[in-house]
Structures are given as C-alpha cells and as structure tokens.
Design an enzyme around this catalytic site. Structure first.
Site, PDB file in Angstrom:
ATOM      1  N   ASP A  35     -16.394  -1.488  -6.337  1.00  0.00           N
ATOM      2  CA  ASP A  35     -15.294  -1.416  -7.230  1.00  0.00           C
ATOM      3  C   ASP A  35     -15.780  -1.077  -8.419  1.00  0.00           C
ATOM      4  O   ASP A  35     -16.694  -1.826  -9.034  1.00  0.00           O
ATOM      5  CB  ASP A  35     -14.714  -2.836  -7.080  1.00  0.00           C
ATOM      6  CG  ASP A  35     -13.444  -2.926  -8.056  1.00  0.00           C
ATOM      7  OD1 ASP A  35     -13.489  -2.103  -9.081  1.00  0.00           O
ATOM      8  OD2 ASP A  35     -12.708  -3.754  -7.975  1.00  0.00           O
ATOM      9  N   ALA A  59      -9.914   6.361  -9.208  1.00  0.00           N
ATOM     10  CA  ALA A  59      -8.970   6.113 -10.258  1.00  0.00           C
ATOM     11  C   ALA A  59      -7.527   5.676  -9.714  1.00  0.00           C
ATOM     12  O   ALA A  59      -7.516   5.442  -8.348  1.00  0.00           O
ATOM     13  CB  ALA A  59      -8.408   7.729 -10.879  1.00  0.00           C
ATOM     14  N   THR A 100      -7.645  14.811 -15.903  1.00  0.00           N
ATOM     15  CA  THR A 100      -6.504  15.435 -15.235  1.00  0.00           C
ATOM     16  C   THR A 100      -5.990  16.133 -16.502  1.00  0.00           C
ATOM     17  O   THR A 100      -5.990  16.038 -17.727  1.00  0.00           O
ATOM     18  CB  THR A 100      -5.594  14.080 -15.200  1.00  0.00           C
ATOM     19  OG1 THR A 100      -4.207  14.576 -14.992  1.00  0.00           O
ATOM     20  CG2 THR A 100      -5.570  13.004 -16.191  1.00  0.00           C
ATOM     21  N   TYR A 124      -0.708   7.047 -17.385  1.00  0.00           N
ATOM     22  CA  TYR A 124      -1.885   7.559 -16.735  1.00  0.00           C
ATOM     23  C   TYR A 124      -2.440   8.182 -17.488  1.00  0.00           C
ATOM     24  O   TYR A 124      -3.732   8.282 -17.692  1.00  0.00           O
ATOM     25  CB  TYR A 124      -1.115   8.440 -15.563  1.00  0.00           C
ATOM     26  CG  TYR A 124      -1.973   9.097 -14.598  1.00  0.00           C
ATOM     27  CD1 TYR A 124      -3.156   8.562 -13.966  1.00  0.00           C
ATOM     28  CD2 TYR A 124      -2.108  10.540 -14.765  1.00  0.00           C
ATOM     29  CE1 TYR A 124      -3.853   9.399 -13.300  1.00  0.00           C
ATOM     30  CE2 TYR A 124      -2.684  11.245 -14.001  1.00  0.00           C
ATOM     31  CZ  TYR A 124      -3.882  10.741 -13.141  1.00  0.00           C
ATOM     32  OH  TYR A 124      -4.734  11.323 -12.410  1.00  0.00           O
ATOM     33  N   TRP A 149      -2.944  19.309 -10.015  1.00  0.00           N
ATOM     34  CA  TRP A 149      -2.207  19.577  -8.993  1.00  0.00           C
ATOM     35  C   TRP A 149      -2.731  19.796  -7.612  1.00  0.00           C
ATOM     36  O   TRP A 149      -2.749  20.877  -6.997  1.00  0.00           O
ATOM     37  CB  TRP A 149      -1.281  21.047  -9.270  1.00  0.00           C
ATOM     38  CG  TRP A 149      -0.415  20.925 -10.311  1.00  0.00           C
ATOM     39  CD1 TRP A 149      -0.439  19.927 -11.467  1.00  0.00           C
ATOM     40  CD2 TRP A 149       0.792  21.534 -10.563  1.00  0.00           C
ATOM     41  NE1 TRP A 149       0.795  20.162 -12.208  1.00  0.00           N
ATOM     42  CE2 TRP A 149       1.576  21.204 -11.618  1.00  0.00           C
ATOM     43  CE3 TRP A 149       1.512  22.921  -9.808  1.00  0.00           C
ATOM     44  CZ2 TRP A 149       2.737  21.870 -12.043  1.00  0.00           C
ATOM     45  CZ3 TRP A 149       2.632  23.245 -10.101  1.00  0.00           C
ATOM     46  CH2 TRP A 149       3.082  22.821 -11.189  1.00  0.00           C
TER      47      TRP A 149
HETATM   48  N1  LIG Z   1      -4.833  14.399  -7.025  1.00  0.00           N
HETATM   49  C1  LIG Z   1      -4.486  15.259  -8.119  1.00  0.00           C
HETATM   50  O1  LIG Z   1      -3.342  16.105  -8.270  1.00  0.00           O
HETATM   51  C2  LIG Z   1      -5.271  15.097  -9.322  1.00  0.00           C
HETATM   52  C3  LIG Z   1      -4.791  15.908 -10.602  1.00  0.00           C
HETATM   53  C4  LIG Z   1      -5.699  15.684 -11.562  1.00  0.00           C
HETATM   54  C5  LIG Z   1      -6.762  14.760 -11.694  1.00  0.00           C
HETATM   55  N2  LIG Z   1      -7.015  14.183 -10.494  1.00  0.00           N
HETATM   56  C6  LIG Z   1      -8.385  13.213 -10.787  1.00  0.00           C
HETATM   57  O2  LIG Z   1      -9.122  13.415  -9.620  1.00  0.00           O
HETATM   58  C7  LIG Z   1      -9.839  12.199  -9.208  1.00  0.00           C
HETATM   59  C8  LIG Z   1      -9.705  12.367  -7.661  1.00  0.00           C
HETATM   60  O3  LIG Z   1      -8.272  12.190  -7.539  1.00  0.00           O
HETATM   61  P1  LIG Z   1      -7.758  11.963  -5.902  1.00  0.00           P
HETATM   62  O4  LIG Z   1      -6.560  12.629  -5.879  1.00  0.00           O
HETATM   63  O5  LIG Z   1      -9.008  12.258  -5.073  1.00  0.00           O
HETATM   64  O6  LIG Z   1      -7.378  10.296  -6.099  1.00  0.00           O
HETATM   65  P2  LIG Z   1      -7.082   9.286  -4.920  1.00  0.00           P
HETATM   66  O7  LIG Z   1      -6.672  10.152  -3.729  1.00  0.00           O
HETATM   67  O8  LIG Z   1      -6.002   8.434  -5.396  1.00  0.00           O
HETATM   68  O9  LIG Z   1      -8.111   8.754  -4.778  1.00  0.00           O
HETATM   69  C9  LIG Z   1      -8.702   7.883  -5.398  1.00  0.00           C
HETATM   70  C10 LIG Z   1      -9.726   6.670  -4.849  1.00  0.00           C
HETATM   71  O10 LIG Z   1     -10.073   5.718  -5.514  1.00  0.00           O
HETATM   72  C11 LIG Z   1     -10.228   4.496  -5.279  1.00  0.00           C
HETATM   73  N3  LIG Z   1     -10.164   3.537  -6.057  1.00  0.00           N
HETATM   74  C12 LIG Z   1      -9.066   2.906  -6.805  1.00  0.00           C
HETATM   75  N4  LIG Z   1      -9.444   2.132  -7.591  1.00  0.00           N
HETATM   76  C13 LIG Z   1     -10.678   1.834  -7.402  1.00  0.00           C
HETATM   77  C14 LIG Z   1     -11.769   1.032  -8.053  1.00  0.00           C
HETATM   78  N5  LIG Z   1     -11.328   0.306  -9.083  1.00  0.00           N
HETATM   79  N6  LIG Z   1     -13.125   1.206  -7.562  1.00  0.00           N
HETATM   80  C15 LIG Z   1     -13.440   2.109  -6.552  1.00  0.00           C
HETATM   81  N7  LIG Z   1     -12.544   2.945  -6.060  1.00  0.00           N
HETATM   82  C16 LIG Z   1     -11.225   2.858  -6.598  1.00  0.00           C
HETATM   83  C17 LIG Z   1      -8.690   4.623  -4.443  1.00  0.00           C
HETATM   84  O11 LIG Z   1      -8.490   3.586  -3.495  1.00  0.00           O
HETATM   85  P3  LIG Z   1      -6.827   3.149  -3.159  1.00  0.00           P
HETATM   86  O12 LIG Z   1      -6.367   4.216  -2.343  1.00  0.00           O
HETATM   87  O13 LIG Z   1      -7.256   2.016  -2.237  1.00  0.00           O
HETATM   88  O14 LIG Z   1      -6.404   2.583  -4.303  1.00  0.00           O
HETATM   89  C18 LIG Z   1      -8.775   6.043  -3.482  1.00  0.00           C
HETATM   90  O15 LIG Z   1      -9.385   5.764  -2.488  1.00  0.00           O
HETATM   91  C19 LIG Z   1      -9.269  11.287 -10.064  1.00  0.00           C
HETATM   92  O16 LIG Z   1      -9.946  11.109 -11.214  1.00  0.00           O
HETATM   93  C20 LIG Z   1      -7.861  11.781 -10.575  1.00  0.00           C
HETATM   94  O17 LIG Z   1      -7.519  11.402 -11.773  1.00  0.00           O
HETATM   95  C21 LIG Z   1      -6.363  14.143  -9.415  1.00  0.00           C
END
Ligand SMILES: NC(=O)c1ccc[n+]([C@@H]2O[C@H](COP(=O)([O-])OP(=O)(O)OC[C@H]3O[C@@H](n4cnc5c(N)ncnc54)[C@H](OP(=O)(O)O)[C@@H]3O)[C@@H](O)[C@H]2O)c1
Length: 279
Positions: A35, A59, A100, A124, A149
C-alpha cells in the site's frame, strides 16, 4: 534494470509486462502487498528487492468517486506518491510516477505542453497535481509521465462499454465537448522504458497522436467493428457528473520525441491494433 511496480493490477499494470519484461526484471505489487500510503511497507519492499527503479501506477482513479471520498483521494494520489518519493530519494532508486491530463482546465485551444500552467477542475486533478509537485520537490530526479484517455486489455473500458450499451439499446449518447487523444495502454510502455533507460527526469506528456472527442471515438469504434447503432452527440452538462472534466486534454508530445526519438502512432492505428488483439 530491476523495477518494482506499484498499483500493478490496474489497467496500465496489466498492459505493461509483455514489453518491459523482456529486457528488465519486473516485480508487480498492488495494494494487498504494498500500500503506497504505508511508508514502512514500502521500505521493506525496497530493502528486500533493492530495485533500480519504482514505477508508480497506484492511484485512486475513480474521478467522480474522488469528489465524494476527498480524504482518500489526497491520501492515495498525493501522500502516497510523496512517501514513495522520500523512500526512493533515501535509497537512491529512480522513481517514475504517473499523472494525468486532468491537471489542466482544458481552456487552452492548442495541445498542452509540459510547462503549461495546470489548473485542475476536480478533486482527482488537484490531488494528482499536488502529487506531482510533492514528488518533484522531494525527489528532483524523479520522472513524471502524464497519460490520458487510456484503454487496453482486461476489464471494462470506454470501448467495451459503448459496444455493450449499443448492443443492448441500439442507440447511445456520447459527449462531444471533450477533446483528447485516446491512448492504447501498451503504446505508452516503450516511452516509459526509454525514459527510464535514459535516466531522464521531470515531466513528460505521452499519448497516441491526433485527437478526437469521445463521440468521434465511439463513431470510429462502431465503424471499425461494423456495428450499426445510432450514436448521438451530447454535452457534458447533460451527463451531470460529479467531477468536471477538461474540454481539451490534447498533449503536445514534442518533448518526448526530442528526448527519446519516440512519437506514438495515431489513435486510429492504435485502436485498430487493439480491436485486432482483442477477441
Ligand atoms: N486510465 C486512464 O485513462 C488514465 C489517464 C491519465 C492518467 N492515468 C494515470 O495512470 C496511472 C495508472 O492508471 P490506471 O488506469 O492503470 O489505474 P487503475 O486501473 O485504477 O489502477 C490503479 C491500481 O492502483 C491500486 N491502488 C489503489 N490504491 C492503492 C494504494 N494505496 N497502494 C497501492 N495500490 C493502490 C488499485 O487497486 P484497487 O483497484 O483495488 O483500488 C489499482 O489496482 C495512474 O497514476 C493514473 O492516475 C490514467
């Protein structure tokens, strides 16, 4: 390089292994093992594994959820990355943190450069922006990769959702006043790998090239899949979501090209690749 990945079970984490894993040793963790808000747990991981780098994908990414669970958003999106930055600084480990497009307000009418003034519209966005600021203050050699995205294999994403709804209802409405660059998650892996290998620092924008609105994105999905459904454009106001989104999320990625030689393929080519790879 030995690389520890936090938040590795999420969308990007699921799409990262194939490409980086061939040349570097990757260890995936998620909240059950590490965590990021628990500095002691992180220290144990770093002491045991002695990584060269940490990639932080952890995140709280539920943008509307962040408006309700504000404290949780600050804890995970800002305090967690600050703790990682401190640990990595202390142990001489390179930190790559992900952020982001929601750090911007979208009022610029041209693509956003890394040095453009952020002005987030949502909890966020504010928590992610402060996360960036803290990470670079504590650990100036850290890398911040801003993404946008994202879609990829595993779980529901925008594409699977509009296809499902179109099949269920025969017609759907999609917002047409937010513009960005849909980005295929596996495409951001090479830039991440290159930025780490080159030992670069600071903020980088990474996205597939070109841009569209969510409505145009949905239209392209249906056209490629030959789905005959009615798609109607609507405004964001009609959706009445808790968090406000920027109307322009398009990145200028020339810094990435200048420093790594990489520019990502068009969002349309990436979408075709995703649709071919996805059964
Ligand atoms: N997806 C997008 O479109 C997008 C766009 C711009 C930027 N980003 C950035 O890209 C990165 C990856 O995004 P993603 O889409 O892969 O996100 P995601 O699918 O939500 O994955 C995030 C992971 O982090 C885990 N998590 C949450 N709290 C945590 C903690 N305290 N310690 C350790 N792990 C934790 C989540 O577990 P749970 O599911 O159990 O909470 C999930 O497995 C993030 O920094 C996000 O802000 C994403």
């Amino acid at each position: 390089m030995k690389i520890l990945v936090t938040g590795g079970k999420g969308l990007l984490g699921r799409n990262i292994e194939a490409q980086i894993g061939k040349e570097h040793s990757l260890i995936f963790t998620d909240i059950e093992e590490w965590d990021i808000t628990d500095e002691g747990q992180g220290e144990e991981f770093i002491r045991i594994h002695r990584p060269d780098a940490v990639i932080n994908l952890a995140a709280y990414t539920d943008v509307d959820g962040c408006e309700v669970e504000v404290e949780k958003a600050w804890r995970i999106n800002c305090e967690g990355p600050s703790k990682l930055a401190r640990l990595c600084e202390r142990y001489g480990v390179k930190l790559l943190h992900t952020s982001t497009d929601y750090v911007f307000d979208g009022t610029k009418d041209t693509p956003y450069k890394e040095e453009d003034e952020p002005n987030p519209l949502s909890v966020y966005g504010r928590t992610k922006l402060q996360g960036e600021v803290e990470v670079l203050k504590i650990n100036p050699s850290a890398l911040i990769v801003r993404l946008e995205w994202l879609y990829g294999e595993g779980g529901e994403n925008f594409i699977t959702k509009v296809v499902r709804l179109a099949k269920e209802r025969g017609r759907i409405e999609v917002v047409d006043d937010q513009k960005g660059s849909p980005t295929y998650a596996p495409d951001v892996v090479l830039p991440i790998k290159k930025l780490l290998e080159k030992g670069l620092s600071g903020i980088y924008h990474v996205a597939n090239s070109g841009s569209c609105t969510w409505f145009q994105f949905a239209k392209e999905v249906f056209s490629l899949l030959k789905i005959d459904a009615e798609v109607n454009p609507i405004t964001s106001d009609r959706l009445n979501r808790k968090a406000k989104r920027p109307s322009n999320s398009v990145y200028d990625c020339t810094k990435l090209k200048r420093d790594t030689g990489i520019s990502l393929r068009s969002w349309q080519d990436a979408l075709r690749a995703y649709l071919i790879n996805t059964p």
